[in-house]
Scaffold this active site. Structure first.
Site, PDB file in Angstrom:
ATOM      1  N   LYS A 148     -62.727   9.479  -8.569  1.00 16.44           N
ATOM      2  CA  LYS A 148     -62.593   9.135  -9.981  1.00 16.44           C
ATOM      3  C   LYS A 148     -61.107   9.395 -10.576  1.00 16.44           C
ATOM      4  O   LYS A 148     -60.318  10.442  -9.982  1.00 16.44           O
ATOM      5  CB  LYS A 148     -63.896   9.984 -11.109  1.00 16.44           C
ATOM      6  CG  LYS A 148     -65.077   9.434 -10.859  1.00 16.44           C
ATOM      7  CD  LYS A 148     -65.765   9.952 -11.763  1.00 16.44           C
ATOM      8  CE  LYS A 148     -67.371   9.579 -11.572  1.00 16.44           C
ATOM      9  NZ  LYS A 148     -68.257  10.265 -12.607  1.00 16.44           N
ATOM     10  N   THR A 166     -74.004  16.676 -11.637  1.00 22.32           N
ATOM     11  CA  THR A 166     -73.337  16.248 -12.472  1.00 22.32           C
ATOM     12  C   THR A 166     -72.308  16.865 -13.289  1.00 22.32           C
ATOM     13  O   THR A 166     -71.396  16.456 -13.459  1.00 22.32           O
ATOM     14  CB  THR A 166     -74.105  15.223 -13.395  1.00 22.32           C
ATOM     15  OG1 THR A 166     -75.156  14.389 -12.404  1.00 22.32           O
ATOM     16  CG2 THR A 166     -73.414  14.130 -14.189  1.00 22.32           C
ATOM     17  N   TYR A 199     -71.700   0.322 -14.218  1.00 24.95           N
ATOM     18  CA  TYR A 199     -72.562   1.420 -14.837  1.00 24.95           C
ATOM     19  C   TYR A 199     -73.793   0.987 -15.741  1.00 24.95           C
ATOM     20  O   TYR A 199     -73.988   1.637 -16.584  1.00 24.95           O
ATOM     21  CB  TYR A 199     -71.573   2.391 -15.560  1.00 24.95           C
ATOM     22  CG  TYR A 199     -70.876   3.424 -14.878  1.00 24.95           C
ATOM     23  CD1 TYR A 199     -71.549   4.112 -14.021  1.00 24.95           C
ATOM     24  CD2 TYR A 199     -69.452   3.940 -14.835  1.00 24.95           C
ATOM     25  CE1 TYR A 199     -71.289   5.411 -13.339  1.00 24.95           C
ATOM     26  CE2 TYR A 199     -69.049   4.946 -14.127  1.00 24.95           C
ATOM     27  CZ  TYR A 199     -70.018   5.696 -13.289  1.00 24.95           C
ATOM     28  OH  TYR A 199     -69.335   6.706 -12.854  1.00 24.95           O
ATOM     29  N   HIS A 231     -68.038   9.944  -7.781  1.00 28.44           N
ATOM     30  CA  HIS A 231     -69.224   9.223  -7.992  1.00 28.44           C
ATOM     31  C   HIS A 231     -69.981   9.010  -6.549  1.00 28.44           C
ATOM     32  O   HIS A 231     -69.191   8.951  -5.573  1.00 28.44           O
ATOM     33  CB  HIS A 231     -68.894   7.881  -8.584  1.00 28.44           C
ATOM     34  CG  HIS A 231     -70.134   7.020  -8.418  1.00 28.44           C
ATOM     35  ND1 HIS A 231     -71.100   6.819  -9.429  1.00 28.44           N
ATOM     36  CD2 HIS A 231     -70.632   6.099  -7.409  1.00 28.44           C
ATOM     37  CE1 HIS A 231     -72.198   6.133  -8.908  1.00 28.44           C
ATOM     38  NE2 HIS A 231     -71.576   5.440  -7.807  1.00 28.44           N
ATOM     39  N   ASN A 251     -65.720  14.439 -13.704  1.00 29.77           N
ATOM     40  CA  ASN A 251     -66.215  15.147 -12.577  1.00 29.77           C
ATOM     41  C   ASN A 251     -66.123  14.794 -11.225  1.00 29.77           C
ATOM     42  O   ASN A 251     -66.591  14.854 -10.342  1.00 29.77           O
ATOM     43  CB  ASN A 251     -68.181  14.999 -12.888  1.00 29.77           C
ATOM     44  CG  ASN A 251     -68.556  13.787 -12.837  1.00 29.77           C
ATOM     45  OD1 ASN A 251     -67.835  12.885 -12.548  1.00 29.77           O
ATOM     46  ND2 ASN A 251     -69.766  13.941 -13.146  1.00 29.77           N
ATOM     47  N   GLU A 273     -73.936  -1.080  -4.929  1.00 24.89           N
ATOM     48  CA  GLU A 273     -72.695  -0.516  -5.492  1.00 24.89           C
ATOM     49  C   GLU A 273     -71.338  -0.924  -4.416  1.00 24.89           C
ATOM     50  O   GLU A 273     -70.289  -1.178  -4.557  1.00 24.89           O
ATOM     51  CB  GLU A 273     -72.738   0.939  -5.465  1.00 24.89           C
ATOM     52  CG  GLU A 273     -73.555   1.216  -6.624  1.00 24.89           C
ATOM     53  CD  GLU A 273     -73.752   2.638  -6.856  1.00 24.89           C
ATOM     54  OE1 GLU A 273     -74.059   3.197  -8.279  1.00 24.89           O
ATOM     55  OE2 GLU A 273     -73.039   3.345  -6.199  1.00 24.89           O
ATOM     56  N   ARG A 323     -67.921  18.879  -6.852  1.00 30.45           N
ATOM     57  CA  ARG A 323     -67.638  19.024  -8.467  1.00 30.45           C
ATOM     58  C   ARG A 323     -67.558  20.360  -8.728  1.00 30.45           C
ATOM     59  O   ARG A 323     -66.702  20.795  -9.940  1.00 30.45           O
ATOM     60  CB  ARG A 323     -68.847  18.380  -9.095  1.00 30.45           C
ATOM     61  CG  ARG A 323     -69.092  16.740  -9.062  1.00 30.45           C
ATOM     62  CD  ARG A 323     -70.266  16.172  -9.500  1.00 30.45           C
ATOM     63  NE  ARG A 323     -69.973  14.846  -9.742  1.00 30.45           N
ATOM     64  CZ  ARG A 323     -70.982  13.991  -9.942  1.00 30.45           C
ATOM     65  NH1 ARG A 323     -72.155  14.305  -9.690  1.00 30.45           N
ATOM     66  NH2 ARG A 323     -71.002  12.708 -10.151  1.00 30.45           N
ATOM     67  N   PHE A 343     -73.205   7.988 -24.037  1.00 33.28           N
ATOM     68  CA  PHE A 343     -71.910   8.208 -23.474  1.00 33.28           C
ATOM     69  C   PHE A 343     -71.364   7.134 -23.029  1.00 33.28           C
ATOM     70  O   PHE A 343     -70.317   7.053 -22.163  1.00 33.28           O
ATOM     71  CB  PHE A 343     -71.904   9.367 -22.716  1.00 33.28           C
ATOM     72  CG  PHE A 343     -73.030   9.191 -21.438  1.00 33.28           C
ATOM     73  CD1 PHE A 343     -72.729   8.681 -20.398  1.00 33.28           C
ATOM     74  CD2 PHE A 343     -74.220  10.113 -21.555  1.00 33.28           C
ATOM     75  CE1 PHE A 343     -73.589   8.779 -19.290  1.00 33.28           C
ATOM     76  CE2 PHE A 343     -75.128  10.049 -20.657  1.00 33.28           C
ATOM     77  CZ  PHE A 343     -74.945   9.171 -19.294  1.00 33.28           C
ATOM     78  N   ARG A 365     -74.742  13.297  -2.174  1.00 35.94           N
ATOM     79  CA  ARG A 365     -74.963  13.712  -3.621  1.00 35.94           C
ATOM     80  C   ARG A 365     -74.950  15.220  -3.347  1.00 35.94           C
ATOM     81  O   ARG A 365     -74.563  15.899  -4.395  1.00 35.94           O
ATOM     82  CB  ARG A 365     -76.497  13.244  -3.703  1.00 35.94           C
ATOM     83  CG  ARG A 365     -76.671  11.916  -3.914  1.00 35.94           C
ATOM     84  CD  ARG A 365     -75.992  11.202  -5.092  1.00 35.94           C
ATOM     85  NE  ARG A 365     -76.581  11.812  -6.380  1.00 35.94           N
ATOM     86  CZ  ARG A 365     -76.025  11.684  -7.735  1.00 35.94           C
ATOM     87  NH1 ARG A 365     -75.556  10.562  -7.725  1.00 35.94           N
ATOM     88  NH2 ARG A 365     -76.685  12.256  -8.769  1.00 35.94           N
TER      89      ARG A 365
HETATM   90  P1  IDP Z   1     -74.165  11.068 -11.459  1.00 43.10           P
HETATM   91  O1  IDP Z   1     -72.709  10.776 -11.414  1.00 43.10           O
HETATM   92  O2  IDP Z   1     -74.277  12.584 -10.895  1.00 43.10           O
HETATM   93  O3  IDP Z   1     -74.795  10.245 -10.685  1.00 43.10           O
HETATM   94  P2  IDP Z   1     -75.345   9.842 -13.787  1.00 43.10           P
HETATM   95  O4  IDP Z   1     -76.410  10.604 -14.625  1.00 43.10           O
HETATM   96  O5  IDP Z   1     -75.578   8.671 -13.140  1.00 43.10           O
HETATM   97  O6  IDP Z   1     -74.764  11.057 -12.938  1.00 43.10           O
HETATM   98  O7  IDP Z   1     -74.223   9.669 -14.874  1.00 43.10           O
HETATM   99  C1  IDP Z   1     -73.078   8.865 -14.561  1.00 43.10           C
HETATM  100  C2  IDP Z   1     -71.833   9.584 -15.150  1.00 43.10           C
HETATM  101  O8  IDP Z   1     -71.841   9.596 -16.490  1.00 43.10           O
HETATM  102  C3  IDP Z   1     -71.300  11.019 -14.512  1.00 43.10           C
HETATM  103  O9  IDP Z   1     -70.937  11.169 -13.420  1.00 43.10           O
HETATM  104  C4  IDP Z   1     -70.824  11.483 -15.789  1.00 43.10           C
HETATM  105  O10 IDP Z   1     -69.402  11.016 -15.607  1.00 43.10           O
HETATM  106  C5  IDP Z   1     -71.226  10.657 -16.855  1.00 43.10           C
HETATM  107  N1  IDP Z   1     -72.247  11.449 -17.686  1.00 43.10           N
HETATM  108  C6  IDP Z   1     -73.513  11.598 -17.618  1.00 43.10           C
HETATM  109  N2  IDP Z   1     -74.292  12.371 -18.351  1.00 43.10           N
HETATM  110  C7  IDP Z   1     -73.252  12.501 -19.278  1.00 43.10           C
HETATM  111  C8  IDP Z   1     -73.177  13.333 -20.591  1.00 43.10           C
HETATM  112  O11 IDP Z   1     -74.345  13.787 -20.902  1.00 43.10           O
HETATM  113  N3  IDP Z   1     -72.134  13.358 -21.329  1.00 43.10           N
HETATM  114  C9  IDP Z   1     -70.938  12.734 -20.955  1.00 43.10           C
HETATM  115  N4  IDP Z   1     -70.780  11.808 -19.739  1.00 43.10           N
HETATM  116  C10 IDP Z   1     -71.907  11.931 -18.942  1.00 43.10           C
HETATM  117 MG    MG Z   2     -75.581   8.202 -11.094  1.00 44.03          MG
END
Ligand code: IDP
Ligand code: MG
Length: 135
Positions: free
Chosen positions: A12, A94, A52, A118, A115, A129, A105, A60, A88
Site C-alpha cells: 500500500k 488488520t 473494495y 493487502h 497497514n 482480485e 503489519r 471507513f 494472511r
Molecule cells: P484486511 O485488509 O485485513 O483484509 P478488511 O477488514 O478487509 O481487512 O478491511 C480492508 C481495509 O480497510 C483494511 O486493510 C484497513 O486498511 C481498512 N480498515 C478496516 N477496518 C477499518 C477501521 O475500522 N477503520 C479504518 N480502516 C479500516
Molecule cells: Mg480484506
C-alpha cells in the site's frame, strides 16, 4: 493437506512511500511464496471503490478508497502452498497494534488504515482480485 494457490498482494501507499518494497518482497520469498507477477501502478478513486466494493457500506469506505488511490502501490500475484492463508498469516491482523510479532503489519504498519499490505481473504476472492489487476 496442502495445495498450490495464487493470491493477490498489494504493497500500500504508506509502505511504498517508505521504500519498503524490496523488504516486503524479500519477506515473501524467504517465507516460500513466489512472486509470479508484480507491477507498480497508481489507481483512481473509482478503481479503488470497485476493488473494495465489499466494504461499501462501512463507515471507513470513503477514506479507504481515498487512501488506496493516494499514491503508487505495488500489486503482486503470490503463489505457493496454501498461499491465501499463508499470506494472511505473514501480514498479521488488520490493526497493526493487534498483529503478532514478526508479521508484516507488526513490523511496518502505522495504523489500521495505513497497514502497509493487502492480501486476498479466500481463494475465490483471490481469483477476482488477480483478474482485477492483471487481466
Ligand atoms: P484486511 O485488509 O485485513 O483484509 P478488511 O477488514 O478487509 O481487512 O478491511 C480492508 C481495509 O480497510 C483494511 O486493510 C484497513 O486498511 C481498512 N480498515 C478496516 N477496518 C477499518 C477501521 O475500522 N477503520 C479504518 N480502516 C479500516
Ligand atoms: Mg480484506
Amino acid at each position: 493437506m496442502s495445495s498450490i494457490e495464487e493470491t493477490l498482494s498489494i504493497i500500500k501507499p504508506d509502505a511504498i512511500e517508505r521504500n519498503l518494497e524490496e523488504k516486503i518482497k524479500n519477506f515473501f520469498l524467504k517465507n516460500n511464496l513466489k512472486i509470479l507477477k508484480s507491477k507498480k501502478v497508481k489507481i483512481t478513486k473509482d478503481e479503488a471503490s470497485e476493488f473494495y466494493k465489499v466494504h461499501q457500506t462501512k463507515p471507513f469506505f470513503n477514506d479507504l478508497c481515498e487512501y488506496l488511490s493516494s499514491g503508487p502501490i505495488v500489486v503482486m500475484v503470490l503463489a505457493g502452498d496454501n498461499a491465501v492463508l499463508k499470506n494472511r498469516e505473514l501480514m498479521g491482523a488488520t490493526d497493526p497494534k493487534k498483529a503478532e510479532e514478526g508479521t508484516l503489519r507488526k513490523m511496518y504498519g502505522i495504523s489500521i488504515d495505513k497497514n502497509s499490505v493487502h492480501g486476498s481473504d479466500s481463494v475465490e476472492n483471490a481469483k477476482i482480485e488477480i483478474d482485477f489487476f492483471f487481466k
